[in-house]
Motif scaffolding. Structure first.
Motif, mmCIF file in Angstrom:
data_model
loop_
_atom_site.group_PDB
_atom_site.id
_atom_site.type_symbol
_atom_site.label_atom_id
_atom_site.label_comp_id
_atom_site.label_asym_id
_atom_site.label_seq_id
_atom_site.Cartn_x
_atom_site.Cartn_y
_atom_site.Cartn_z
ATOM 1 N N MET A 1 89.781 31.541 3.128
ATOM 2 C CA MET A 1 88.979 30.313 3.555
ATOM 3 C C MET A 1 89.344 30.228 5.160
ATOM 4 O O MET A 1 90.645 30.275 5.545
ATOM 5 C CB MET A 1 89.075 29.172 2.530
ATOM 6 N N LYS A 2 88.264 29.855 5.745
ATOM 7 C CA LYS A 2 88.417 29.849 7.166
ATOM 8 C C LYS A 2 88.255 28.271 7.794
ATOM 9 O O LYS A 2 87.324 27.341 7.178
ATOM 10 C CB LYS A 2 87.206 30.566 7.895
ATOM 11 N N TYR A 3 88.978 27.520 8.555
ATOM 12 C CA TYR A 3 88.922 26.416 8.775
ATOM 13 C C TYR A 3 88.237 26.607 10.429
ATOM 14 O O TYR A 3 88.735 27.572 11.199
ATOM 15 C CB TYR A 3 90.436 25.624 8.995
ATOM 16 N N VAL A 4 87.653 25.735 10.880
ATOM 17 C CA VAL A 4 87.205 25.595 12.278
ATOM 18 C C VAL A 4 87.227 24.046 12.785
ATOM 19 O O VAL A 4 87.060 23.188 12.076
ATOM 20 C CB VAL A 4 85.441 25.709 12.287
ATOM 21 N N LEU A 5 87.825 24.216 13.824
ATOM 22 C CA LEU A 5 88.029 22.898 14.653
ATOM 23 C C LEU A 5 87.073 22.557 15.538
ATOM 24 O O LEU A 5 86.581 23.369 16.419
ATOM 25 C CB LEU A 5 89.598 23.279 15.283
ATOM 26 N N ILE A 6 86.691 21.421 15.618
ATOM 27 C CA ILE A 6 85.556 20.703 16.640
ATOM 28 C C ILE A 6 86.526 20.654 18.075
ATOM 29 O O ILE A 6 87.636 20.296 18.078
ATOM 30 C CB ILE A 6 84.976 19.368 16.146
ATOM 31 N N SER A 7 85.854 21.046 18.791
ATOM 32 C CA SER A 7 86.420 21.134 20.358
ATOM 33 C C SER A 7 86.812 19.799 20.884
ATOM 34 O O SER A 7 86.368 18.839 20.274
ATOM 35 C CB SER A 7 85.567 21.716 21.483
ATOM 36 N N ILE A 8 87.862 19.748 21.641
ATOM 37 C CA ILE A 8 87.948 18.164 22.375
ATOM 38 C C ILE A 8 86.737 17.793 23.131
ATOM 39 O O ILE A 8 86.607 16.569 23.005
ATOM 40 C CB ILE A 8 89.297 18.720 23.335
ATOM 41 N N ALA A 9 86.082 18.692 23.681
ATOM 42 C CA ALA A 9 84.752 17.986 24.292
ATOM 43 C C ALA A 9 83.837 17.306 23.287
ATOM 44 O O ALA A 9 83.279 16.527 23.812
ATOM 45 C CB ALA A 9 84.123 19.186 24.890
ATOM 46 N N VAL A 10 83.785 17.878 22.155
ATOM 47 C CA VAL A 10 82.955 17.263 21.078
ATOM 48 C C VAL A 10 83.530 16.014 20.756
ATOM 49 O O VAL A 10 82.771 14.954 20.570
ATOM 50 C CB VAL A 10 82.742 18.287 19.861
ATOM 51 N N LEU A 11 84.980 15.985 20.623
ATOM 52 C CA LEU A 11 85.631 14.691 20.007
ATOM 53 C C LEU A 11 85.407 13.608 21.435
ATOM 54 O O LEU A 11 85.227 12.478 20.701
ATOM 55 C CB LEU A 11 87.052 14.954 20.052
ATOM 56 N N MET A 12 85.531 14.019 22.597
ATOM 57 C CA MET A 12 85.065 13.091 23.604
ATOM 58 C C MET A 12 83.662 12.537 23.508
ATOM 59 O O MET A 12 83.747 11.228 23.558
ATOM 60 C CB MET A 12 85.355 13.715 24.893
ATOM 61 N N SER A 27 89.967 9.604 15.981
ATOM 62 C CA SER A 27 89.632 10.273 15.013
ATOM 63 C C SER A 27 90.149 11.547 15.143
ATOM 64 O O SER A 27 90.399 11.977 16.423
ATOM 65 C CB SER A 27 87.870 10.871 15.168
ATOM 66 N N THR A 28 90.497 12.310 14.169
ATOM 67 C CA THR A 28 91.052 13.699 14.371
ATOM 68 C C THR A 28 90.000 14.758 14.381
ATOM 69 O O THR A 28 88.821 14.433 14.394
ATOM 70 C CB THR A 28 91.891 14.066 13.043
ATOM 71 N N GLU A 29 90.002 16.153 14.888
ATOM 72 C CA GLU A 29 89.294 17.286 14.810
ATOM 73 C C GLU A 29 88.769 17.698 13.737
ATOM 74 O O GLU A 29 89.579 17.396 12.500
ATOM 75 C CB GLU A 29 89.957 18.377 15.423
ATOM 76 N N ALA A 30 87.528 17.871 13.227
ATOM 77 C CA ALA A 30 86.961 17.977 12.008
ATOM 78 C C ALA A 30 87.283 19.430 11.495
ATOM 79 O O ALA A 30 87.295 20.333 12.338
ATOM 80 C CB ALA A 30 85.568 17.823 12.247
ATOM 81 N N LEU A 31 87.494 19.573 10.132
ATOM 82 C CA LEU A 31 87.662 20.606 9.728
ATOM 83 C C LEU A 31 86.542 21.094 8.755
ATOM 84 O O LEU A 31 86.083 20.310 8.018
ATOM 85 C CB LEU A 31 88.887 20.769 8.573
ATOM 86 N N ILE A 32 86.147 22.510 8.832
ATOM 87 C CA ILE A 32 85.305 23.165 7.908
ATOM 88 C C ILE A 32 86.137 23.533 6.526
ATOM 89 O O ILE A 32 86.816 24.264 6.735
ATOM 90 C CB ILE A 32 84.521 24.496 8.398
ATOM 91 N N ILE A 33 85.891 22.770 5.473
ATOM 92 C CA ILE A 33 86.684 23.063 4.273
ATOM 93 C C ILE A 33 85.983 23.976 3.435
ATOM 94 O O ILE A 33 86.645 24.808 2.705
ATOM 95 C CB ILE A 33 86.655 21.725 3.441
#
Length: 396
Positions: A1-12, A27-33
């Protein structure tokens, strides 16, 4: 299974999406589950008997059409979900958001998974049953499927189940059963016995709306409450609650509390959610009445409405949970028009303060959120472009 993190720019961007957001929420970065090569259909976030967060989601292989169900338990208070458990699914399983597969854990750690299946009928295109399977070794092996309901007559429909852990450690479920009058459907309840079987199902309401999800809870004192879309005076589709103070042996006369007076000759396919603490009962729902939108209400222990407020004019799919500090968090999605293209943005609103947090950017396509409390905030899952995403939010 692969996890993808949302970038800091998206979080901003998330933090700047709504001026009502408060700096005390992080908010933490989002993970693709979910799995990259499959399309997710449903996702459900809950807790097990040890109060650990659990994500349960369904997927379909885009090439073969094979359907899958997985669950994952967080062992670090919702920070991560690492090890997936596979759950066997029959080919005739139904994967729709209002009647999604759900998971529950009995007091002894036995895992129960519930799902709907289609049955053959030339008279009823909605014909189907609610099945469950049980694992007694942490999801490594599973029992044959069993029916939740006692009746198995052909051409009938059973669906829209919800589940909760009762105060005695057993599992309680409610669902929409067959129609008793040719209109609407009956609402039923059952619970596991000492052997883990569902027995002694009873009617909670003989006439409920026929295709909206139900919501059930059990408080610390053992009172069971079921919240659902009712049918009032022939065609009013408002929200009611019914209580049991004897662990499900009987239920009180339903109390209609939403007061929307939504007159519609059909089913909205949009059910309520509920949570409870020692101070009262809290419910959220959608109405298409004259004052259309998402609403939040606080109820006393008898189901009487003590306050009601609108959460959103254009939101859908609202769900809620209770935080450790007694604040209530509700999550929902709203349609937004960005550069002439409609998108679906995810929000959280915290009551009683009314703080609003944008969980995804304005150009996202997030929908079908589910939420649970964490040690210092809440966790939320949703579906976006066929993938299941998860993030945690700290609330100070």
């Amino acid at each position: 299974m692969k996890y993808v993190l949302i970038s800091i720019a998206v979080l901003m961007a998330l933090c700047s999406c709504n001026t009502n957001s408060n700096e005390s929420e992080m908010s933490t970065e989002a993970l693709i589950i979910s799995y990259q090569e499959r399309t997710a259909h449903t996702v459900y976030l809950t807790k097990n008997h040890l109060h650990q967060p659990v994500i349960c989601w369904s997927e379909e292989d885009t090439i073969t059409g094979q359907k899958f169900l997985h669950y994952s338990i967080s062992h670090d208070h919702g920070v991560s979900f690492i090890k997936n458990k596979d759950v066997p699914l029959p080919g005739e399983v139904k994967l729709h958001p209002e009647g999604m597969p759900k998971i529950a854990f009995r007091h002894n750690g036995e895992v129960y998974v519930f799902y709907e299946v289609s049955t053959t009928s030339e008279f009823n295109r909605f014909a189907g049953e609610i099945h469950y399977i049980v694992s007694k070794n942490e999801g490594n092996d599973w029992s044959p499927p069993h029916r939740v309901h006692q009746d198995s007559s052909q051409h009938k429909a059973w669906s829209f189940l919800d589940v909760t852990l009762l105060s005695d450690g057993e599992i309680g479920v409610c669902w929409l059963d067959t129609s008793l009058s040719g209109k609407g459907r009956s609402l039923k309840f059952a619970r596991t016995d000492s052997e883990g079987n569902f027995t002694n199902e009873i009617i909670v309401d003989s006439l409920a709306c026929e295709c909206c999800r139900t919501a059930i809870y059990c408080d610390a004192l053992g009172t069971i409450g079921i919240v659902y879309r009712d049918i009032i005076n022939d065609s009013i589709r408002d929200i009611s609650v019914s209580f049991s103070t004897d662990m499900g042996k009987s239920f009180s006369k339903p109390v209609c509390f939403s007061g929307d007076n939504w007159n519609i000759n059909g089913c909205p396919h949009n059910g309520p959610d509920v949570t409870v603490n020692s101070n009262g009962i809290y419910s959220v729902w959608f109405t298409g009445a004259m004052e259309k939108g998402l609403y939040y209400a606080e109820l006393d222990k008898k189901g009487g409405q003590t306050s009601k407020r609108k959460i959103s004019d254009s939101g859908t799919h609202i769900q809620m949970c209770l935080l450790n500090n007694e604040q209530r968090v509700m999550v929902y999605n709203e349609m937004k028009k960005v550069n002439e293209i409609y998108h679906s943005q995810l929000y959280a609103q915290i009551q009683p303060a009314g703080k609003i947090i944008a969980l995804t950017p304005g150009n996202s396509d997030a929908t079908l959120p589910s939420v649970t409390d964490l040690t210092d905030g809440f966790g939320v899952v949703w579906i976006e472009k066929g993938k299941v995403l998860y993030k945690s939010v700290k609330v100070m």
